[in-house]
Motif scaffolding. Structure first.
Motif, PDB file in Angstrom:
ATOM      1  N   LYS A   6     -10.859  59.275  64.882  1.00 32.25           N
ATOM      2  CA  LYS A   6     -12.133  59.643  65.502  1.00 32.25           C
ATOM      3  C   LYS A   6     -12.909  60.525  64.529  1.00 32.25           C
ATOM      4  CE  LYS A   6     -12.258  59.853  70.515  1.00 32.25           C
ATOM      5  NZ  LYS A   6     -12.564  58.454  70.517  1.00 32.25           N
ATOM      6  N   VAL A   7     -14.145  60.115  64.239  1.00 30.06           N
ATOM      7  CA  VAL A   7     -14.954  60.900  63.314  1.00 30.06           C
ATOM      8  C   VAL A   7     -16.321  61.205  63.909  1.00 30.06           C
ATOM      9  CG1 VAL A   7     -13.843  60.034  61.203  1.00 30.06           C
ATOM     10  CG2 VAL A   7     -15.825  58.862  62.106  1.00 30.06           C
ATOM     11  N   ILE A   8     -16.834  62.366  63.524  1.00 31.65           N
ATOM     12  CA  ILE A   8     -18.207  62.724  63.867  1.00 31.65           C
ATOM     13  C   ILE A   8     -19.075  62.263  62.703  1.00 31.65           C
ATOM     14  CG2 ILE A   8     -19.794  64.664  64.134  1.00 31.65           C
ATOM     15  CD1 ILE A   8     -17.677  65.960  65.860  1.00 31.65           C
ATOM     16  N   VAL A   9     -20.114  61.519  63.035  1.00 32.74           N
ATOM     17  CA  VAL A   9     -21.003  60.964  62.018  1.00 32.74           C
ATOM     18  C   VAL A   9     -22.209  61.897  61.872  1.00 32.74           C
ATOM     19  CG1 VAL A   9     -22.454  58.994  61.399  1.00 32.74           C
ATOM     20  CG2 VAL A   9     -20.314  58.628  62.651  1.00 32.74           C
ATOM     21  N   PHE A  10     -22.522  62.228  60.616  1.00 31.85           N
ATOM     22  CA  PHE A  10     -23.726  63.032  60.372  1.00 31.85           C
ATOM     23  C   PHE A  10     -24.459  62.462  59.173  1.00 31.85           C
ATOM     24  CE2 PHE A  10     -20.374  65.101  57.970  1.00 31.85           C
ATOM     25  CZ  PHE A  10     -20.973  65.368  56.743  1.00 31.85           C
ATOM     26  N   VAL A  19     -16.641  63.216  59.433  1.00 32.78           N
ATOM     27  CA  VAL A  19     -15.592  64.220  59.333  1.00 32.78           C
ATOM     28  C   VAL A  19     -14.732  64.075  60.586  1.00 32.78           C
ATOM     29  CG1 VAL A  19     -16.976  66.082  60.349  1.00 32.78           C
ATOM     30  CG2 VAL A  19     -15.121  66.640  58.821  1.00 32.78           C
ATOM     31  N   GLU A  20     -13.424  64.189  60.422  1.00 32.57           N
ATOM     32  CA  GLU A  20     -12.524  63.963  61.551  1.00 32.57           C
ATOM     33  C   GLU A  20     -12.798  64.948  62.675  1.00 32.57           C
ATOM     34  OE1 GLU A  20     -11.421  64.468  58.397  1.00 32.57           O
ATOM     35  OE2 GLU A  20      -9.702  63.198  57.953  1.00 32.57           O
ATOM     36  N   ILE A  97     -17.462  58.185  66.454  1.00 28.78           N
ATOM     37  CA  ILE A  97     -16.973  56.804  66.454  1.00 28.78           C
ATOM     38  C   ILE A  97     -15.493  56.782  66.098  1.00 28.78           C
ATOM     39  CG2 ILE A  97     -19.219  55.788  65.872  1.00 28.78           C
ATOM     40  CD1 ILE A  97     -18.165  55.425  63.005  1.00 28.78           C
ATOM     41  N   ASP A  98     -14.856  55.673  66.432  1.00 25.99           N
ATOM     42  CA  ASP A  98     -13.475  55.436  66.017  1.00 25.99           C
ATOM     43  C   ASP A  98     -13.515  54.575  64.768  1.00 25.99           C
ATOM     44  OD1 ASP A  98     -12.106  56.756  68.111  1.00 25.99           O
ATOM     45  OD2 ASP A  98     -12.576  55.098  69.454  1.00 25.99           O
ATOM     46  N   LYS A 117     -14.011  63.774  44.392  1.00 20.24           N
ATOM     47  CA  LYS A 117     -13.041  64.746  44.905  1.00 20.24           C
ATOM     48  C   LYS A 117     -13.469  65.313  46.262  1.00 20.24           C
ATOM     49  CE  LYS A 117     -14.466  69.168  43.031  1.00 20.24           C
ATOM     50  NZ  LYS A 117     -13.980  70.396  42.484  1.00 20.24           N
ATOM     51  N   TYR A 118     -14.757  65.280  46.564  1.00 18.56           N
ATOM     52  CA  TYR A 118     -15.229  65.773  47.864  1.00 18.56           C
ATOM     53  C   TYR A 118     -14.996  64.761  48.982  1.00 18.56           C
ATOM     54  CZ  TYR A 118     -17.891  69.139  45.061  1.00 18.56           C
ATOM     55  OH  TYR A 118     -18.276  70.106  44.178  1.00 18.56           O
ATOM     56  N   LEU A 119     -14.600  63.553  48.609  1.00 14.22           N
ATOM     57  CA  LEU A 119     -14.550  62.469  49.579  1.00 14.22           C
ATOM     58  C   LEU A 119     -13.118  62.041  49.858  1.00 14.22           C
ATOM     59  CD1 LEU A 119     -17.423  60.363  48.012  1.00 14.22           C
ATOM     60  CD2 LEU A 119     -17.582  62.221  49.674  1.00 14.22           C
ATOM     61  N   ARG A 120     -12.842  61.758  51.116  1.00 18.42           N
ATOM     62  CA  ARG A 120     -11.532  61.249  51.491  1.00 18.42           C
ATOM     63  C   ARG A 120     -11.487  59.736  51.326  1.00 18.42           C
ATOM     64  NH1 ARG A 120      -9.537  61.028  57.424  1.00 18.42           N
ATOM     65  NH2 ARG A 120      -8.240  59.254  57.000  1.00 18.42           N
ATOM     66  N   GLY A 121     -12.630  59.110  51.559  1.00 19.73           N
ATOM     67  CA  GLY A 121     -12.688  57.662  51.440  1.00 19.73           C
ATOM     68  C   GLY A 121     -13.999  57.139  51.973  1.00 19.73           C
ATOM     69  N   VAL A 122     -14.128  55.831  51.908  1.00 20.08           N
ATOM     70  CA  VAL A 122     -15.312  55.160  52.437  1.00 20.08           C
ATOM     71  C   VAL A 122     -14.819  54.143  53.459  1.00 20.08           C
ATOM     72  CG1 VAL A 122     -17.303  53.717  51.890  1.00 20.08           C
ATOM     73  CG2 VAL A 122     -16.556  55.471  50.263  1.00 20.08           C
ATOM     74  N   ALA A 123     -15.356  54.227  54.667  1.00 25.06           N
ATOM     75  CA  ALA A 123     -14.938  53.317  55.745  1.00 25.06           C
ATOM     76  C   ALA A 123     -16.045  52.303  56.001  1.00 25.06           C
ATOM     77  CB  ALA A 123     -14.656  54.107  57.020  1.00 25.06           C
ATOM     78  N   ARG A 124     -15.643  51.047  56.151  1.00 22.90           N
ATOM     79  CA  ARG A 124     -16.607  50.016  56.515  1.00 22.90           C
ATOM     80  C   ARG A 124     -16.612  49.927  58.033  1.00 22.90           C
ATOM     81  NH1 ARG A 124     -19.369  46.300  54.173  1.00 22.90           N
ATOM     82  NH2 ARG A 124     -18.369  46.468  52.161  1.00 22.90           N
ATOM     83  N   VAL A 125     -17.713  50.399  58.637  1.00 23.00           N
ATOM     84  CA  VAL A 125     -17.821  50.421  60.089  1.00 23.00           C
ATOM     85  C   VAL A 125     -18.275  49.061  60.604  1.00 23.00           C
ATOM     86  CG1 VAL A 125     -18.884  51.597  62.059  1.00 23.00           C
ATOM     87  CG2 VAL A 125     -18.336  52.892  59.999  1.00 23.00           C
ATOM     88  N   THR A 126     -19.317  48.521  59.976  1.00 26.30           N
ATOM     89  CA  THR A 126     -19.772  47.154  60.269  1.00 26.30           C
ATOM     90  C   THR A 126     -20.072  46.514  58.920  1.00 26.30           C
ATOM     91  OG1 THR A 126     -22.114  47.729  60.367  1.00 26.30           O
ATOM     92  CG2 THR A 126     -20.890  47.863  62.447  1.00 26.30           C
ATOM     93  N   GLU A 127     -20.540  45.270  58.931  1.00 23.46           N
ATOM     94  CA  GLU A 127     -20.871  44.588  57.679  1.00 23.46           C
ATOM     95  C   GLU A 127     -21.836  45.417  56.846  1.00 23.46           C
ATOM     96  OE1 GLU A 127     -19.733  42.146  55.482  1.00 23.46           O
ATOM     97  OE2 GLU A 127     -18.462  42.118  57.236  1.00 23.46           O
ATOM     98  N   GLU A 128     -22.866  46.011  57.496  1.00 24.00           N
ATOM     99  CA  GLU A 128     -23.910  46.723  56.754  1.00 24.00           C
ATOM    100  C   GLU A 128     -23.688  48.228  56.712  1.00 24.00           C
ATOM    101  OE1 GLU A 128     -25.128  45.024  59.855  1.00 24.00           O
ATOM    102  OE2 GLU A 128     -24.715  43.254  58.658  1.00 24.00           O
ATOM    103  N   ARG A 129     -22.781  48.739  57.525  1.00 20.51           N
ATOM    104  CA  ARG A 129     -22.700  50.189  57.687  1.00 20.51           C
ATOM    105  C   ARG A 129     -21.433  50.751  57.054  1.00 20.51           C
ATOM    106  NH1 ARG A 129     -22.499  53.317  63.521  1.00 20.51           N
ATOM    107  NH2 ARG A 129     -22.871  55.398  62.725  1.00 20.51           N
TER     108      ARG A 129
END
Length: 153
Positions: A6-10, A19-20, A97-98, A117-129
């Motif tokens: 579960k992450v808060i999107v900003f 961020v979790e 969002i989950d 180094k500031y980033l944990r990763g990149v998540a693909r939420v949808t095709e474009e997002r």
């Protein structure tokens, strides 16, 4: 399918970050910030939130992005990073969002000018997002944390 995170999107500019949820204490509207002398430029000062003094960081400036006027949508996300509560000023906090952990990839070396180094990763939420997940432990370096801890005294 991996486990759900579960992450808060900003938002910062046109980019979306996450961020979790378990690292987030609260999300506050912008409020007056007391400046603290001799701190790094991106450390905006402190606020008193329900009796607790919390250092406030402008994430745009932390990431070397152009500063921006604070608006009705500007939020302070209070997070716990390395045993320290810190407020992160963001352009807006939009969503919870989950994210399926299987969709999280290692970050490229530089994303939008922000070092990996500031980033944990990149998540693909949808095709474009795409959602850039912060590594809170790295957003503040050890020396900056010591400086923030000294603010509270």
């Amino acid at each position: 399918m991996g486990e759900e995170v579960k992450v808060i999107v900003f938002a910062l500019g046109k980019e979306e970050y996450g961020v979790e949820v378990e690292k987030v204490r609260t999300i506050e509207r912008m409020q007056p910030i007391t400046r603290v002398p001799k701190t790094l430029p991106f450390i905006k000062g402190v606020i008193n939130l329900r009796g607790i003094v919390i250092p406030i960081i402008d994430l745009r400036e932390r990431f070397g992005m152009q500063g921006k006027e604070y608006t009705e949508n500007t939020r302070i996300i209070i997070v716990a990073a390395n045993e320290l509560e810190v407020g992160l000023i963001v352009d807006s906090a939009n969503d919870v969002i989950d994210v399926d952990s299987d969709t999280i990839n290692d970050p490229p070396e530089i994303v939008g000018g922000i070092r990996a180094k500031y980033l944990r990763g990149v998540a693909r939420v949808t095709e474009e997002r795409l959602l850039v997940l912060l590594n809170l432990g790295e957003v503040l370096s050890k020396s900056e944390i010591i400086q923030l801890e000294n603010i509270e005294e």
